[in-house]
Motif scaffolding. Structure first.
Motif, PDB file in Angstrom:
ATOM      1  N   CYS A 147      -3.765 -24.481  -0.814  1.00 37.43           N
ATOM      2  CA  CYS A 147      -3.891 -25.207  -2.084  1.00 37.43           C
ATOM      3  C   CYS A 147      -4.910 -24.566  -3.016  1.00 37.43           C
ATOM      4  O   CYS A 147      -4.741 -24.617  -4.249  1.00 37.43           O
ATOM      5  N   LEU A 148      -5.945 -23.976  -2.483  1.00 38.02           N
ATOM      6  CA  LEU A 148      -6.965 -23.364  -3.344  1.00 38.02           C
ATOM      7  C   LEU A 148      -6.397 -22.207  -4.167  1.00 38.02           C
ATOM      8  O   LEU A 148      -6.528 -22.198  -5.397  1.00 38.02           O
ATOM      9  N   ILE A 201       1.519 -28.678  -9.471  1.00 38.70           N
ATOM     10  CA  ILE A 201       0.540 -28.797 -10.557  1.00 38.70           C
ATOM     11  C   ILE A 201       1.213 -28.611 -11.910  1.00 38.70           C
ATOM     12  O   ILE A 201       0.943 -29.348 -12.871  1.00 38.70           O
ATOM     13  N   TRP A 232      -5.199 -34.854  -7.208  1.00 38.30           N
ATOM     14  CA  TRP A 232      -5.005 -34.792  -5.757  1.00 38.30           C
ATOM     15  C   TRP A 232      -3.539 -34.904  -5.364  1.00 38.30           C
ATOM     16  O   TRP A 232      -3.157 -34.536  -4.252  1.00 38.30           O
ATOM     17  N   ALA A 290       1.508 -31.049  -1.149  1.00 33.93           N
ATOM     18  CA  ALA A 290       1.742 -29.727  -0.571  1.00 33.93           C
ATOM     19  C   ALA A 290       1.283 -29.679   0.876  1.00 33.93           C
ATOM     20  O   ALA A 290       1.999 -29.190   1.763  1.00 33.93           O
ATOM     21  N   ALA A 291       0.072 -30.188   1.132  1.00 32.25           N
ATOM     22  CA  ALA A 291      -0.438 -30.187   2.509  1.00 32.25           C
ATOM     23  C   ALA A 291       0.442 -31.048   3.410  1.00 32.25           C
ATOM     24  O   ALA A 291       0.741 -30.681   4.554  1.00 32.25           O
ATOM     25  N   ILE A 293      -3.959 -23.527  -6.862  1.00 33.20           N
ATOM     26  CA  ILE A 293      -4.553 -23.941  -8.140  1.00 33.20           C
ATOM     27  C   ILE A 293      -4.751 -22.734  -9.045  1.00 33.20           C
ATOM     28  O   ILE A 293      -4.475 -22.779 -10.254  1.00 33.20           O
ATOM     29  N   LEU A 302      -1.688 -31.598  -4.514  1.00 32.55           N
ATOM     30  CA  LEU A 302      -2.380 -30.933  -3.406  1.00 32.55           C
ATOM     31  C   LEU A 302      -2.098 -31.649  -2.087  1.00 32.55           C
ATOM     32  O   LEU A 302      -1.779 -31.014  -1.069  1.00 32.55           O
ATOM     33  N   VAL A 311      -4.918 -26.776   3.248  1.00 29.70           N
ATOM     34  CA  VAL A 311      -6.098 -26.709   2.375  1.00 29.70           C
ATOM     35  C   VAL A 311      -6.322 -25.280   1.896  1.00 29.70           C
ATOM     36  O   VAL A 311      -6.590 -25.036   0.709  1.00 29.70           O
ATOM     37  N   ALA A 352       2.072 -23.768   1.296  1.00 31.66           N
ATOM     38  CA  ALA A 352       1.245 -24.706   0.535  1.00 31.66           C
ATOM     39  C   ALA A 352       0.877 -24.146  -0.824  1.00 31.66           C
ATOM     40  O   ALA A 352       0.799 -24.888  -1.816  1.00 31.66           O
ATOM     41  N   VAL A 386      -4.820 -31.075 -13.035  1.00 28.89           N
ATOM     42  CA  VAL A 386      -4.965 -30.855 -11.588  1.00 28.89           C
ATOM     43  C   VAL A 386      -5.518 -32.135 -10.968  1.00 28.89           C
ATOM     44  O   VAL A 386      -6.639 -32.547 -11.267  1.00 28.89           O
ATOM     45  N   SER A 433       2.003 -26.292  -4.020  1.00 28.66           N
ATOM     46  CA  SER A 433       0.927 -26.864  -4.837  1.00 28.66           C
ATOM     47  C   SER A 433       0.951 -26.310  -6.256  1.00 28.66           C
ATOM     48  O   SER A 433       0.744 -27.062  -7.223  1.00 28.66           O
TER      49      SER A 433
END
Length: 824
Positions: free
Chosen positions: A328-329, A38, A358, A364-365, A332, A361, A325, A30, A356, A34
């Motif tokens: 993804c953090l 982005i 949704w 990716a999820a 970013i 993200l 999740v 992810a 950035v 992500s």
């Protein structure tokens, strides 16, 4: 909708090691997906708010792409410089309904030619552009023929300025008294000078053409209505821009930045996403496969195939969304760092912001969730369908079966890799690179699909020397042969890390080595003079008269678009020469292979690899696009061998000068002379200093390749470590059994180390083989030579993999051996 059931919750609670490994793999996938998503979204949405054109709601400009092909094969390549509009379009735009006025915009450089005038280069415009930029006179009047307006000066003074059209003396007719920096091309932060409109077009070096047309509306006319009328009036000869899209006209670098971002996020991101999800799915399959005995027992006590599949799906739903999740953090953060580095290196304008939302993200999820569900289902398909007794039998002893789907697909992928390798070896230039990119993907796919077979072959081959290295080594070899699937799951990510990192890094080291050698052998000049934004038109003449100078030539550095096989056009470095062919030969050895070097108008000399790629030879016409996209077909008079280090296209400067923004010579090369005697012309560099300065662009490319290698190779390395940890922790019963039958901790740990070393060496060898199968034809096509692999860099790659493999296997093995029981 799946709801957590008791089996799924119990599995997560009582087998945390397998689920932690799955969580890490999915989170890393992810992260990669992500981050690339982005960057792709930023490239698609990138915009720069207009500054110079802020007061002009509609701006018309030329299409900044050179188009080729027809129908479905039609495509476009960004022009290296700025494409411009014909001046006749100004009147056509002004005649559109709802237009109050249409103003041509012209921007170019002007250089002070005496000490009495302004200091440093000036950004020059036509006076009518103040209609939309807002500058106002504080003294004097608007310029007429032979006059200029300066930001600072004295009305009535005379200043001598050098423009692309020559050196002339002008009377200062007025001043604006402002400190406002010039906006747009050629640059910002310089004093400004305004010419009369007709004279600005003439002095710009682009007679009959303007940069853009700013359109102002009549009262009450909306921007949308105005844009529609202007577009109808101009037809397909111009593009109409409104809103933030006007910023693209101000800064053409935005178009290239969007290409870079979409290239990273789309091309590399697509490969990285497939690899990441594929690797994470392999980890999920490994985790499910490790529980074959558990599923066999469930089948024996009455569980149905549907319950087994539902349990696996529920477990995936418990882990995958959280992993997505969690990945993804940092994704970013990775995208923000990557984007910031591109800004720092000038690849992205400062005004562009990271986008950035949704979309990447959630994508990716969703990608890791779908990949995990698919991998879990396929891994449990056989365990959930076979009879309970047969399931228990197969769970106790691994049987190597030939899959009726995986094996043919794996063989087809391997065959495709060999075909691509042969194809790449027969091509040149960019075609070789493009064909070679498929090699690494096909071979990696073959290794993944044929993993157990490849692993058993590696175990048999590398296990031979282990049989005579003691009991622990012999046991390690036997374990590797009888557990091919476990070995394959550990080898695959190591092969991935080694192959991709080697291709991305050694592609640059190979090209860099050839480029540096060609520069070292091809640069004969003793001194090279540079200037910002360029050198005065008489610099070559003055240098030729300097003491001890025997030859002097000026070079206008730029890029052009040339044809390549397959009907595409690609950028190529170009130099426009001021001087004779004899003088050029005295300062630059191009290594002419065929024909004779000529600098006559309408003639061109090109790099031999470029000519071969286009299917052209000496005497043929080369259909190229000049920096502003203008079509021309000069005759090829010579081909040479040092285009990579010097320039791929060499032609008369006059054929290039009217098609670039900055028409001044970029460099001045001299044979003989002294630095002191040339210092008045610009910044003087010797041969070594110039070679170092020229390597800056190569350093940027090297950085890009290194980052991509670090991202993809780092992910693969983490996946390899994660897989090794999972496999060792899953063997606690086996390790405990060895202890109970009399093996010491040292013997068991030594066996684990031998197995980890076998896995690492097998992965290194396979990854190296794939990298060489990719690099050899690629570099033959790009440089005509084999790849250059720095021993220290390769040793660092291999050493890192070995250390990581040994560490990832030894630490969990030590933890597993702390207890002497058979408990799992």
């Amino acid at each position: 909708m799946f709801l957590p059931n008791g089996l799924a919750r119990a599995a997560v609670r009582f087998r945390p090691s397998g689920f932690v490994g799955t969580f890490v793999a999915l989170a890393m996938a992810a992260l990669i997906v992500s981050a690339c998503g982005i960057l792709l979204e930023t490239g698609l949405r990138a915009a720069v708010p207009p500054d110079r054109y802020a007061a002009a709601p509609v701006v018309a400009a030329a299409d900044q792409k050179a188009h080729y092909g027809h129908g479905d094969s039609a495509a476009g390549e960004p022009v290296p410089d700025r494409a411009r509009l014909d001046t006749s379009l100004v009147d056509r735009a002004a005649s559109a309904p709802g237009v109050r006025t249409a103003v041509a915009d012209v921007t170019f450089w002007a250089l002070p030619a005496d000490a009495k005038g302004p200091r440093g280069p000036l950004t020059a415009h036509n006076w009518a552009s103040t209609t939309f930029t807002g500058e106002r006179l504080t003294a004097g009047r608007a310029p007429g023929p032979g006059e200029v307006v300066l930001t600072r000066g004295t009305v009535g003074d005379r200043v001598t300025l050098t423009t692309p059209d020559g050196t002339r003396t002008y009377r200062v007719s007025g001043t604006t008294g402002g400190d406002r920096a010039a906006d747009g091309e050629p640059g910002t932060g310089h004093p400004t000078v305004w010419f009369a409109d007709a004279e600005a077009v003439q002095r710009s070096g682009h007679p009959g053409r303007v940069d853009a047309i700013a359109v102002l509306p009549e009262p009450g006319v909306t921007t949308a209505a105005l844009a529609s009328q202007v577009a109808r009036a101009l037809g397909d000869r111009a593009e109409v821009h409104t809103g933030d899209d006007r910023g693209t006209v101000e800064d053409p670098a935005l178009g290239m930045a969007k290409e870079n971002l979409t290239g990273i996020g789309g091309s590399f991101g697509g490969i990285a996403a497939v690899v990441a999800v594929f690797t994470a799915a392999g980890t999920v399959a490994l985790a499910v496969g490790q529980r074959a005995r558990e599923f066999a027992l469930l089948r024996a006590v009455g569980a149905t195939p549907r319950q087994i599949r539902r349990t696996i799906a529920t477990e995936t739903l418990l882990v995958a969304p959280l992993a997505g999740v969690a990945g993804c953090l940092p994704g970013i953060a990775l995208a923000a760092w990557w984007f910031g580095q591109l800004k720092d290196k000038g690849a992205v304008p400062e005004a562009v912001d990271l986008s950035v939302s949704w979309i990447p993200l959630v994508s990716a999820a969703g990608a890791v969730l779908v990949g995990a569900l698919g991998a879990g289902y396929m891994a449990a398909h056989r365990s959930s369908r076979i009879k309970p007794g047969q399931a228990l039998s197969e769970a106790s002893v691994e049987r190597l079966r030939f899959g009726w789907i995986r094996t043919p697909l794996g063989l087809a992928a391997a065959a495709g890799g060999f075909v691509c390798a042969g194809l790449s070896a027969s091509l040149t230039g960019e075609d070789a690179a493009n064909a070679a990119l498929g090699i690494v993907m096909l071979f990696m796919l073959a290794v993944a699909l044929l993993g157990p077979l490849v692993a058993r072959l590696c175990a048999a081959l590398f296990g031979l020397p282990l049989r005579g290295a003691g009991a622990s080594a012999s046991l390690a070899a036997a374990n590797s042969r009888t557990n091919a699937r476990r070995l394959a799951s550990a080898i695959t990510p190591i092969v991935l890390a080694m192959a991709f990192s080697s291709v991305l890094v050694f592609m640059h080291t190979s090209e860099d080595r050839v480029t540096a050698r060609q520069q070292r052998e091809g640069i004969l000049a003793d001194h090279i003079v540079t200037g910002d934004p360029g050198l005065a038109p008489d610099a070559v003449r003055k240098a030729g008269r300097a003491p001890e100078v025997t030859a002097a030539v000026g070079l206008l550095r730029t890029s052009v678009l040339v044809p390549a096989s397959g009907g595409v056009i690609v950028p190529a470095s170009a130099q426009g020469v001021t001087g004779s062919a004899r003088a050029l030969a005295a300062v630059q050895d191009l290594d002419v292979e065929r024909g004779r070097l000529s600098l006559a108008s309408g003639e061109v000399a090109v790099d031999a690899a470029l000519a071969d790629n286009a299917g052209l030879a000496v005497g043929d016409r080369l259909p190229l696009r000049l920096p502003d996209g203008t079509r021309t077909e000069p005759r090829i008079t010579a081909t040479y061998g040092r285009g990579l280090g010097l320039s791929q296209v060499t032609m008369n400067r006059a054929d290039l000068a009217t098609h670039v923004t900055t028409a001044f010579d970029t460099e001045l090369w001299t044979k003989g002379g002294t630095a002191a005697g040339l210092r008045s012309l610009g910044t003087v560099l010797d041969r070594a200093d110039h070679t170092t300065a020229q390597s800056v662009d190569r350093e940027l490319n090297a950085w890009a390749n290194t980052v991509m290698a670090a991202v993809l190779g780092g992910f693969a390395a983490v996946a390899a470590v994660n897989t090794l940890v999972m496999t060792v922790l899953d063997r606690r019963r086996e390790l405990g059994t060895l202890r109970l039958i009399g093996s010491t901790r040292r013997q068991v740990l030594r066996m684990v180390r031998w197995e980890a070393l076998l896995v690492a060496l097998a992965g290194i060898v396979l990854g190296t083989a794939i990298a060489l199968a990719t690099l050899v034809p690629m570099m033959k096509g790009l440089t005509g030579e084999g790849p250059y692999i720095p021993p220290l860099v390769y040793g660092a790659f291999a050493g890192t993999i070995v250390v990581l493999g040994l560490t990832a296997a030894t630490l969990p093995a030590r933890a597993a051996l702390r207890s002497d029981t058979l408990d799992e």
